[in-house]
Design an enzyme around this catalytic site. Structure first.
Site, PDB file in Angstrom:
ATOM      1  N   GLU A 144      15.521  47.488 -23.342  1.00 59.37           N
ATOM      2  CA  GLU A 144      15.496  46.329 -24.478  1.00 59.37           C
ATOM      3  C   GLU A 144      17.061  45.636 -24.483  1.00 59.37           C
ATOM      4  OE1 GLU A 144      15.020  49.678 -24.813  1.00 59.37           O
ATOM      5  OE2 GLU A 144      17.073  49.753 -25.979  1.00 59.37           O
TER       6      GLU A 144
ATOM      7  N   ASP B 293      25.354   6.782  -8.663  1.00 62.24           N
ATOM      8  CA  ASP B 293      25.625   7.988  -8.221  1.00 62.24           C
ATOM      9  C   ASP B 293      24.314   8.644  -9.164  1.00 62.24           C
ATOM     10  OD1 ASP B 293      27.555   8.130  -6.500  1.00 62.24           O
ATOM     11  OD2 ASP B 293      28.869   8.793  -7.752  1.00 62.24           O
TER      12      ASP B 293
ATOM     13  N   ASN C 203      19.180  57.031 -25.002  1.00 65.82           N
ATOM     14  CA  ASN C 203      18.606  55.466 -24.416  1.00 65.82           C
ATOM     15  C   ASN C 203      20.017  54.327 -25.485  1.00 65.82           C
ATOM     16  OD1 ASN C 203      16.794  53.207 -24.188  1.00 65.82           O
ATOM     17  ND2 ASN C 203      16.512  53.205 -26.816  1.00 65.82           N
TER      18      ASN C 203
ATOM     19  N   ASP D  39      32.497  13.940  -3.180  1.00 61.87           N
ATOM     20  CA  ASP D  39      33.543  12.827  -2.161  1.00 61.87           C
ATOM     21  C   ASP D  39      34.386  13.203  -2.067  1.00 61.87           C
ATOM     22  OD1 ASP D  39      31.415  11.448  -3.424  1.00 61.87           O
ATOM     23  OD2 ASP D  39      32.039  10.571  -5.570  1.00 61.87           O
TER      24      ASP D  39
ATOM     25  N   ASP E  52      21.343  52.285 -23.107  1.00 60.27           N
ATOM     26  CA  ASP E  52      21.297  51.007 -22.586  1.00 60.27           C
ATOM     27  C   ASP E  52      22.226  49.763 -24.007  1.00 60.27           C
ATOM     28  OD1 ASP E  52      19.743  52.441 -20.991  1.00 60.27           O
ATOM     29  OD2 ASP E  52      17.886  52.060 -21.891  1.00 60.27           O
TER      30      ASP E  52
ATOM     31  N   ASP F 204      30.609   9.688  -9.423  1.00 63.75           N
ATOM     32  CA  ASP F 204      31.609   9.523 -10.657  1.00 63.75           C
ATOM     33  C   ASP F 204      30.494   7.749 -10.835  1.00 63.75           C
ATOM     34  OD1 ASP F 204      32.329   7.969  -8.397  1.00 63.75           O
ATOM     35  OD2 ASP F 204      34.275   8.697  -8.702  1.00 63.75           O
TER      36      ASP F 204
ATOM     37  N   ASN G 173      17.451  55.382 -16.191  1.00 60.60           N
ATOM     38  CA  ASN G 173      16.167  56.084 -16.474  1.00 60.60           C
ATOM     39  C   ASN G 173      15.022  56.072 -15.812  1.00 60.60           C
ATOM     40  OD1 ASN G 173      17.095  54.727 -18.966  1.00 60.60           O
ATOM     41  ND2 ASN G 173      15.833  52.636 -18.815  1.00 60.60           N
TER      42      ASN G 173
ATOM     43  N   VAL H 251       9.691  54.258 -25.165  1.00 60.85           N
ATOM     44  CA  VAL H 251      11.012  53.876 -25.050  1.00 60.85           C
ATOM     45  C   VAL H 251      12.565  53.259 -24.537  1.00 60.85           C
ATOM     46  CG1 VAL H 251      12.343  53.175 -27.449  1.00 60.85           C
ATOM     47  CG2 VAL H 251       9.896  53.856 -27.463  1.00 60.85           C
ATOM     48  N   ALA H 252      12.226  55.049 -23.728  1.00 58.47           N
ATOM     49  CA  ALA H 252      13.714  55.189 -23.335  1.00 58.47           C
ATOM     50  C   ALA H 252      13.819  54.582 -22.166  1.00 58.47           C
ATOM     51  CB  ALA H 252      13.673  57.071 -23.071  1.00 58.47           C
TER      52      ALA H 252
HETATM   53  P1  ATP Z   1      35.064   8.695  -1.814  1.00 54.51           P
HETATM   54  O1  ATP Z   1      33.174   8.398  -1.464  1.00 54.51           O
HETATM   55  O2  ATP Z   1      35.457   8.876  -0.647  1.00 54.51           O
HETATM   56  O3  ATP Z   1      34.767   9.035  -2.893  1.00 54.51           O
HETATM   57  P2  ATP Z   1      35.204   5.826  -3.142  1.00 54.51           P
HETATM   58  O4  ATP Z   1      34.195   6.227  -3.886  1.00 54.51           O
HETATM   59  O5  ATP Z   1      36.476   5.391  -3.590  1.00 54.51           O
HETATM   60  O6  ATP Z   1      35.412   6.688  -1.889  1.00 54.51           O
HETATM   61  P3  ATP Z   1      33.879   3.279  -2.642  1.00 54.51           P
HETATM   62  O7  ATP Z   1      35.269   3.239  -3.794  1.00 54.51           O
HETATM   63  O8  ATP Z   1      32.604   3.395  -2.337  1.00 54.51           O
HETATM   64  O9  ATP Z   1      34.780   4.554  -1.729  1.00 54.51           O
HETATM   65  O10 ATP Z   1      34.700   2.375  -1.328  1.00 54.51           O
HETATM   66  C1  ATP Z   1      34.597   1.998  -0.227  1.00 54.51           C
HETATM   67  C2  ATP Z   1      35.158   0.995   0.412  1.00 54.51           C
HETATM   68  O11 ATP Z   1      35.830   0.047  -0.105  1.00 54.51           O
HETATM   69  C3  ATP Z   1      36.683   1.694   0.862  1.00 54.51           C
HETATM   70  O12 ATP Z   1      36.436   2.356   1.837  1.00 54.51           O
HETATM   71  C4  ATP Z   1      37.490   0.514   0.390  1.00 54.51           C
HETATM   72  O13 ATP Z   1      37.776   0.004   2.139  1.00 54.51           O
HETATM   73  C5  ATP Z   1      37.107  -0.214  -0.232  1.00 54.51           C
HETATM   74  N1  ATP Z   1      37.513  -0.667  -1.826  1.00 54.51           N
HETATM   75  C6  ATP Z   1      37.210   1.007  -2.398  1.00 54.51           C
HETATM   76  N2  ATP Z   1      37.593  -0.192  -3.900  1.00 54.51           N
HETATM   77  C7  ATP Z   1      37.355  -0.803  -3.356  1.00 54.51           C
HETATM   78  C8  ATP Z   1      38.516  -2.542  -4.388  1.00 54.51           C
HETATM   79  N3  ATP Z   1      38.474  -1.760  -6.300  1.00 54.51           N
HETATM   80  N4  ATP Z   1      38.568  -3.155  -4.427  1.00 54.51           N
HETATM   81  C9  ATP Z   1      37.861  -3.808  -2.795  1.00 54.51           C
HETATM   82  N5  ATP Z   1      37.478  -2.739  -1.960  1.00 54.51           N
HETATM   83  C10 ATP Z   1      37.948  -1.493  -2.401  1.00 54.51           C
END
Ligand code: ATP
Length: 878
Positions: free
Chosen positions: A285, A628, A718, A327, A722, A624, A690, A280-281
């Site tokens: 547990e 992705d 124990n 990013d 413990d 985001d 222990n 046990v000791a």
């Molecule tokens: P990161 O990858 O650094 O986080 P991000 O996700 O904002 O940046 P994207 O959004 O893919 O990168 O943008 C890539 C490229 O697209 C930019 O460098 C810019 O030239 C162009 N871009 C970004 N936003 C717009 C938009 N709203 N309209 C047109 N072109 C854009």
């Protein structure tokens, strides 16, 4: 009855008493929420208290204890049986309370993870929790949203929806609000409907909610899948395995000791009871409870550092992260973009100097029109890049709302991170205000009353161009001009600016293809400052053996500049183009050396994660967007952005950053390490103690002594060590050097980096102290000899708990008060030990005698020896 998809949207709205103009009133929405209940898929039910209790009692270690109690009872010592049962009950109560607490903490986290939804109520667009969406609500959808309920589409703009959760079909399908289907259709073909839990991959739309919660299509499926079991985390599994090994070891050792005692002439019954107590000791547990609570409380602490945990295993994996792929925009930088430079035909003008320069108004005008952000009381709302453009235009007297009235949009090709450009098509309403009249007449021949605007990364815009706007007129795009544009671009990017190119094309009627034969207008340079706290966080990663990799859609020059600013270093850079030519195998050979990836698409991220993982890295990856999601799922830790992230990214992620901040990832990693450290401390403490006890019991017969501790004393030690003391160790705050050591690999043994050796030497040392006490007092015929051993052991274990709090720092540096829970446990156990040896009733129960002052002082002094030994070793290694 007709199905919703067989009816016009307004008919549907009428049937469910909704209003396609203003939506529901707030009052109606509240009534409906009360009537129909929240819009929730009934989650898999949590465990009932009985299930939790059963889970506690059916742990192998606890089963062992119960068997031991039964054996003790049968063999005849009721005292021991009661003591063992007390341990079981104490542990089960503790475990039960902790697990309920952990469940509540996780339920609270789950609630926080519910997405918000944009609805139109009382004629206003509002945000509300997905749970409070009701039948009849008008819900607005955009790319990246998860659809919050079932409904009939009212409006669609290039809307595409991925419905794999319902149909299994992973290719997105087009949606069309205007369609009315006559025949009955399977779910996948109902192009004017959207369904709960499907995701918007492109475009936007509005729908009127027809069903919520369990009434939705996914709700019908959820009903079938209700009993999902929560799986143990890898660490929990490994520790359960360890528990089994220790249990088996404990039985074996106790049998050896008992046999030896029996050979020495101790009575068999006595030896059986002793064997049981030793087993046990030797068993830790408290281990399962400690792990559960450490993980759940860790998740709670991470939330305070802005990291919302969506899957519990992430808490422990975070501590092992070796690479963070982040990013750039918004995570490493502040995402507060401002336009700082305008570039037209090689003339670069700072924004503030552009005031009253009419030739630049066309550039600003197109940036503001080809744009989905909006201005609300001078406050720009929307994508920060786009927000910067409309703010700049407004500063120069071109407010977006006014421009939208003059050039209403009739078509568009939305932005996405793969194409890196966006294009819109507008009608021109005449008459224009005079100052714009002039500009417009310059560019648009008299018969043209529509225009295409496009903006995006220069390299993605160039293929759509065939002319350039130079010196107030259109010229063909020659190689020479292209060269000039590219070098002007590089000049801007070299300063760390995000560069957007702009183009347009006046037209008499709608073209076959929007992005074709465009006229290049110029560029804008946008500045996005680095987040101030990020530089330190990156420094911290470097000392912690964690590689930081920047991944960006931006141009390599922009990326490089910012990477250097932040201290990501001068590691080589790869572009999306390089990546596309490289198979994963080849990437694998170089991947650990790359610090920056520029111009990547979301698909590239997946490749990067895979290559790193093949090299044995534990990867955290941020994201985001909708695209992705695969990379987030593949990463060991998928990190979604709480503010700018889409619902899809959040659903795919293990943690969601409430503040989008890179520094929060590092804070969460630190918490993950603390949790793992504390679990290790717990194991070190219980096992070392222990082992010491086992040496004592093992060696005594060789020196011709009777067994130095009676079973009830073994059980008492124990219980205090413990139980109370060890548990309090899981509340230990972070060690100062927690981010100064390389990460633990998930497969690395728990006993690695000297811990196994520590357990062995501390155990042996403790055993020697105890055996000396036993020998000395027993051979001199002192009747208090067993109580001396018992008390020295109790004090040693109390002292040891303070000694193991830090693996390198001295207790005097970290201070007694930095873990008040443990200090409380120390005081309580000390007092309890006094009760056990001085209160007459307890003396009978525990077979103790009162120690005199001298004996007590010696026990106390010897009890601290182990503490000093541990401190000495730490000092030596420091
Ligand atoms: P990161 O990858 O650094 O986080 P991000 O996700 O904002 O940046 P994207 O959004 O893919 O990168 O943008 C890539 C490229 O697209 C930019 O460098 C810019 O030239 C162009 N871009 C970004 N936003 C717009 C938009 N709203 N309209 C047109 N072109 C854009």
């Amino acid at each position: 009855m007709s199905h919703w998809y067989q009816l016009e949207a307004d008919v549907v709205a009428r049937q469910i008493n909704s209003d396609l103009e203003d939506g529901l009133t707030t009052a109606t929405a509240q009534q409906r929420l009360l009537r129909d209940g929240p819009n929730e898929l009934m989650a898999a039910k949590g465990k009932s208290p009985w299930q939790v209790l059963w889970g506690q009692i059916s742990e192998p270690l606890v089963v062992m204890l119960i068997v031991a109690a039964v054996i003790s009872g049968i063999v005849g010592d009721l005292r021991d049986a009661i003591a063992i049962l007390a341990i079981v009950i104490f542990n089960a109560t503790l475990g039960f309370r902790q697990e309920r607490k952990a469940e509540r903490a996780l339920a609270a986290l789950k609630k926080l993870a519910v997405p918000t939804v944009r609805v139109k109520r009382d004629g206003q667009i509002q945000e509300c929790s997905m749970v409070s969406v009701v039948r009849g609500d008008l819900v607005l959808l955009e790319t990246g949203n998860v659809v919050p309920a079932d409904g009939r589409l009212v409006e669609t703009v290039n809307l595409q929806v991925q419905e794999a959760t319902l149909t299994g079909e992973s290719a997105p399908v087009d949606k069309q609000a205007s369609a009315v289907l006559t025949e009955e259709q399977p779910l996948g073909d109902r192009c004017n409907m959207v369904y709960h839990s499907t995701t918007i991959t492109r475009g936007r739309g509005t729908f009127v909610v027809t069903e919520t919660g369990m009434e939705t299509e996914i709700g019908h499926i959820a009903r079938m899948l209700q009993s999902v079991d929560v799986e143990a985390t890898p660490l929990q599994k490994r520790l359960a395995q360890l528990g089994k090994v220790l249990g088996a070891g404990a039985i074996a050792i106790s049998l050896v000791i008992a046999t030896m005692g029996f050979i020495q002439g101790e009575p068999l019954r006595q030896m059986l009871i002793t064997a049981v107590s030793i087993a046990v000791a030797a068993v830790p547990e408290g281990l399962p409870a400690v792990v559960t609570i450490a993980l759940a409380l860790g998740a709670e602490r991470m939330l305070k550092r802005q990291a919302l945990i969506r899957h519990l295993p992430a808490v422990e994996t975070l501590g092992s992260v070796t690479t963070i792929c982040s990013d750039k925009t918004g995570t490493l930088t502040a995402n507060r973009m401002t336009v700082t430079v305008l570039d037209m035909a090689d003339e670069q003008v700072a924004l503030e100097d552009a005031l009253n320069n009419p030739s630049l108004s066309l550039l600003l005008l197109s940036g503001a029109l080809c744009n989905d952000a909006s201005l609300d009381n001078d406050q720009a709302i929307g994508d920060p890049t786009e927000a910067a453009l409309i703010t700049a235009a407004a500063q120069l007297g071109l407010p977006k709302r006014k421009l939208d009235q003059l050039w209403p949009r009739i078509d568009e090709v939305p932005f996405d991170s793969d194409r890196k450009r966006m294009t819109t098509y507008h009608r021109c309403e005449q008459p224009l205000p005079t100052f714009l009249q002039q500009t417009w007449q310059q560019v648009a021949p008299s018969h043209t009353n529509t225009v295409v605007f496009s903006k995006g990364a220069l390299h993605s815009l160039i293929p759509t161009l065939d002319r350039v706007w130079v010196d107030d007129q259109v010229q063909p795009l020659t190689d020479d001009l292209r060269q000039r544009i590219c070098s002007a671009h590089d000049h801007l990017a070299n300063q760390g600016l995000r560069v957007l190119g702009l183009a347009f094309r006046p037209l008499a009627s709608a073209p076959e293809e929007l992005e074709h034969q465009l006229v290049f207008l110029g560029m804008m340079g946008l500045m996005d400052p680095a987040r101030p706290e990020v530089k330190d966080a990156i420094g911290l990663c470097q000392t912690a053996g964690i590689q930081v990799v920047m991944i960006t859609g931006d141009h390599p020059l922009t990326a490089k500049h910012i990477a250097q600013d932040l201290g990501i270093g001068s590691n080589p850079l790869l572009t999306g183009q390089d990546l596309s030519k490289m198979p994963v195998d080849e990437l694998e050979t170089v991947v650990t050396k790359i610090g920056v990836y520029a111009r990547v698409t979301p698909e590239d991220k997946l490749k990067i994660v895979q290559a790193l993982q093949r090299r044995g890295h534990i990867v955290a990856m941020t994201g985001d967007g909708v695209n992705d999601a695969p990379a987030l799922k593949q990463a060991d830790i998928g990190v979604a952005m709480g503010i700018t992230g889409t619902d899809v990214a959040k659903e795919a992620a293990d943690i969601v950053l409430q503040d989008d901040n890179f520094a929060s990832i590092v804070a969460a990693v630190r918490e993950g390490r603390v949790i793992y450290d504390n679990i290790r401390k717990f194991i070190k403490y219980t096992l070392a103690g222990n082992v010491g006890q086992l040496w004592l019991l093992f060696l005594a017969p060789f020196l011709g002594m009777p067994i130095p501790l009676v079973p009830i004393q073994i059980l008492w030690i124990n219980l205090i060590a413990d139980g109370l003391l060890a548990l309090a160790l899981s509340f230990e705050p972070a060690e100062q050097r927690v981010m100064e050591r390389p990460p633990y690999h998930p497969n690395e043994s728990i006993f690695s980096r000297g811990m196994g050796a520590d357990i062995l030497w501390i155990g042996l040392f403790l055993g020697l102290i105890l055996i000396l006490v036993a020998y000395d007092y027993q051979s001199s015929g002192n009747p208090a000899w067993q109580t001396m051993v018992f008390t020295t052991l109790a004090f040693s274990r109390i002292a040891l708990s303070e000694g193991v709090r830090s693996s390198s720092e001295s207790l005097f540096r970290i201070g007694l008060l930095s873990n008040t829970k443990l200090l409380g446990a120390v005081i309580v156990t000390f007092c309890l030990q006094l009760v056990v040896i001085y209160v007459p009733v307890c003396q009978v129960f525990f077979s103790t005698v009162a120690l005199n002052g001298q004996e007590f002082a010696i026990a106390l002094l010897l009890g601290t020896v182990i503490f000093w030994a541990v401190e000495f070793k730490k000092a030596l290694f420091r």
